[in-house]
Design an enzyme around this catalytic site. Structure first.
Site, short mmCIF file in Angstrom:
data_model
loop_
_atom_site.label_atom_id
_atom_site.label_comp_id
_atom_site.label_asym_id
_atom_site.label_seq_id
_atom_site.Cartn_x
_atom_site.Cartn_y
_atom_site.Cartn_z
N ARG A 236 11.93 1.29 5.66
CA ARG A 236 12.48 0.54 4.52
C ARG A 236 13.25 -0.69 5.01
O ARG A 236 13.17 -1.76 4.42
CB ARG A 236 13.38 1.45 3.68
CG ARG A 236 12.56 2.40 2.87
CD ARG A 236 13.31 3.42 2.07
NE ARG A 236 12.31 4.21 1.35
CZ ARG A 236 12.57 5.19 0.52
NH1 ARG A 236 13.82 5.52 0.26
NH2 ARG A 236 11.59 5.85 -0.08
N TYR B 12 5.06 -0.72 -0.75
CA TYR B 12 5.05 0.46 0.14
C TYR B 12 6.46 0.86 0.59
O TYR B 12 7.43 0.19 0.28
CB TYR B 12 4.07 0.31 1.30
CG TYR B 12 4.18 -0.83 2.30
CD1 TYR B 12 5.32 -1.60 2.46
CD2 TYR B 12 3.08 -1.11 3.13
CE1 TYR B 12 5.37 -2.62 3.41
CE2 TYR B 12 3.12 -2.12 4.07
CZ TYR B 12 4.27 -2.87 4.20
OH TYR B 12 4.32 -3.86 5.14
N GLU B 13 6.50 1.99 1.25
CA GLU B 13 7.78 2.64 1.65
C GLU B 13 8.64 2.99 0.45
O GLU B 13 9.87 2.93 0.50
CB GLU B 13 8.59 1.74 2.61
CG GLU B 13 7.87 1.25 3.83
CD GLU B 13 7.13 2.35 4.57
OE1 GLU B 13 7.45 3.53 4.35
OE2 GLU B 13 6.20 2.02 5.33
N GLY B 14 8.01 3.33 -0.65
CA GLY B 14 8.73 3.61 -1.90
C GLY B 14 8.82 2.30 -2.67
O GLY B 14 9.45 1.35 -2.18
N GLN C 125 13.14 2.50 -5.29
CA GLN C 125 14.37 2.12 -4.55
C GLN C 125 15.55 1.97 -5.50
O GLN C 125 16.67 2.38 -5.21
CB GLN C 125 14.18 0.78 -3.82
CG GLN C 125 13.08 0.74 -2.80
CD GLN C 125 13.25 1.76 -1.70
OE1 GLN C 125 14.33 1.95 -1.17
NE2 GLN C 125 12.18 2.44 -1.39
#
Ligand SMILES: Cc1cc2nc3c(=O)[nH]c(=O)nc-3n(C[C@H](O)[C@H](O)[C@H](O)COP(=O)(O)OP(=O)(O)OC[C@H]3O[C@@H](n4cnc5c(N)ncnc54)[C@H](O)[C@@H]3O)c2cc1C
Length: 452
Positions: free
Chosen positions: A170, A297-299, A304
């Site tokens: 992140r 991506y990565e949440g 977030q």
């Protein structure tokens, strides 16, 4: 992305793996011979990772048979490495069918004992809008033959263990937004000094100057935010829960704010290039295509913002947020800050608004009206990003103001740009918070009750 993922994967093994796993996997990852991946996503399980279907069946000798299909796996397969170390989230027999039932497994592409295939098959390479140099793959485990894996960490601790990697990734998303924005700005600056219209380089037209100054101030602001957060990791080595809480609070801001604003800078860069920005010739449109993925991506940035407000602020009863506020107040009230009276008053008003919004959220939470909080978390994350960045640029401006004294002409000019960045940021970015704040506080629309 390739080395970033490998490093993050190694960190998981170093922090959560057994001594044997560290010995077996990390030396060749350190040397760059082997690469690492993170395998969470499946077709029916994106943001909702707990819905995944991949299974891990114990074989009785410490190994597990892994079976399932992961999609969108970055660096999933390539010729860069002689082996791939996949970290795979899967469910053991009888595990709860949600995120609490996930365990993490190390699954190599080639088996370590005999170098034979472990039957991890890349069945598709995704065709993407950008980041074309990064192979994004669909990976089949255990379909062409058995794929063996070994558990890393404890059973059902999969999400917590994977978060070692995800938190790092992140922050890398934040770096992606920030670094590409800074490069897009520099290329755009050069273009604007060369392109002539109305007998003048376009850099001389006030509207173009506005775009360039806005781009520079936010790009450098994002850099300040990322550097500040990275520095907290060094402080964390000295210990103290407060630093860890501050890192946790700032991680979703770094990820979501920098990816969102990085994309905005890329779009503005295209605008300064005019028609050439829309064509591929100058390569500036590539920035917009490449940065966009960092918001997904990565949440996703939506996820977030939910994490930021619900977990990092409300669950924490606002403690970490208040401590950050205290740091800001200290700088705002310092004698050196007072020459920026207009700007520090704007930051001060934003801090008051932040308190009002948090009070509003707490009131809604007490009445269990969570949908009304969740519809506004994105705006509050952007609001907080603007606020934190304005503070960090203030610190830079104070330092630059001191350093200017006695500096040579070039250095003095550079320091002046730092002061200008702070002022421009407050004028063009921080002021947008009034809109976010009005939208959150002044309307009682409940989206879940509206027709779509
Ligand atoms: C190029 C690329 C590389 C990737 N690399 C990897 C990788 O290496 N490893 C890996 O495991 N995955 C990877 N992914 C997958 C990526 O992490 C997911 O695409 C992402 O998490 C979103 O999942 P999804 O696409 O299924 O979207 P969905 O989860 O279906 O989301 C769709 C929309 O709904 C919103 N949404 C969903 N649930 C909620 C909620 N509860 N609250 C608010 N909004 C919500 C989302 O914010 C989003 O706007 C990659 C994806 C791409 C495109």
């Amino acid at each position: 992305m390739y080395p970033g993922l490998s490093k993050a994967c190694m960190n998981v093994i170093l922090k959560a793996g057994s001594e044997k796993q560290k010995e077996m996997f990390t030396p060749k990852m350190f040397s760059g011979e082997w690469g690492g991946t993170m395998c969470l996503t499946e077709s029916g399980a994106g943001s909702d990772v707990g819905a995944l279907k991949t299974t891990a069946t114990p074989m009785g000798d410490g190994r597990y048979k892994i079976k399932g299909v992961k999609i969108f796996i970055s660096s999933g397969e390539s010729d860069l490495y002689t082996n791939n170390v996949h970290l795979v989230l899967a469910k053991t027999p009888g595990a709860p069918d949600n995120a609490k039932g996930l365990s993490l497994f190390i699954v190599p592409r080639f088996r370590l004992e005999d170098g034979k295939t472990n039957n991890v098959v890349c069945s598709k390479v995704e065709h993407k809008m950008g980041i074309h140099a990064s192979a994004t793959c669909e990976l089949q485990f255990g379909n062409a033959g058995e794929s063996y894996g070994e558990m890393i960490g404890k059973e059902f601790d999969g999400m917590a263990t994977m978060f070692i990697m995800m938190n790092e990734a992140r922050l890398l998303c934040g770096m992606q937004g920030e670094s590409q924005a800074n490069l897009a700005y520099l290329l755009t600056l050069q273009y604007a000094t060369e392109r002539v219209q109305f007998a003048n380089e376009i850099i001389k037209h006030p509207d173009v100057r506005r775009m360039l100054l806005k781009m520079r101030s936010i790009s450098r602001g994002m850099r300040a935010l990322n550097f500040y957060t990275m520095n907290l990791f060094d402080e964390a080595h000295k210990g103290g829960a407060a630093v860890q809480d501050e890192i946790a609070l700032l991680t979703p801001i770094c990820k979501a704010f920098c990816s969102e604003e990085g994309f905005n800078v890329a779009v503005e860069a295209m605008q300064v290039h005019g028609g050439y920005g829309f064509c591929t010739e100058y390569g500036i449109e590539q920035f917009a295509r490449d940065i966009k993925i960092a918001t997904i991506y990565e949440g996703t940035n939506g996820i977030q913002s939910v994490d930021f407000v619900m977990r990092k602020i409300l669950k924490d009863q606002g403690k970490a947020f208040s401590l950050l506020g205290e740091k800001m107040r200290k700088d705002l009230t310092s004698p050196e800050a007072q020459i920026f009276s207009v700007e520090i008053s704007t930051i001060g008003k934003n801090m008051e608004q932040a308190q009002k919004i948090l009070g509003h959220f707490a009131g809604l939470a007490a009445k269990k009206q969570f949908d009304q909080i969740l519809q506004s978390t994105n705006y509050f994350l952007q609001f907080s990003g603007n606020l934190v960045v304005s503070w960090l640029l203030l610190r830079g401006a104070i330092l630059a103001n001191k350093s200017k004294i006695g500096a040579n002409k070039d250095d003095a000019q550079y320091y002046q740009t730092k002061i200008d960045d702070f002022k421009i940021f407050c004028q063009h970015h921080l002021t947008r918070n009034s809109g976010h704040s009005l939208s959150i506080l002044n309307f009682d629309n409940v989206y879940s009750g509206m027709e779509l």
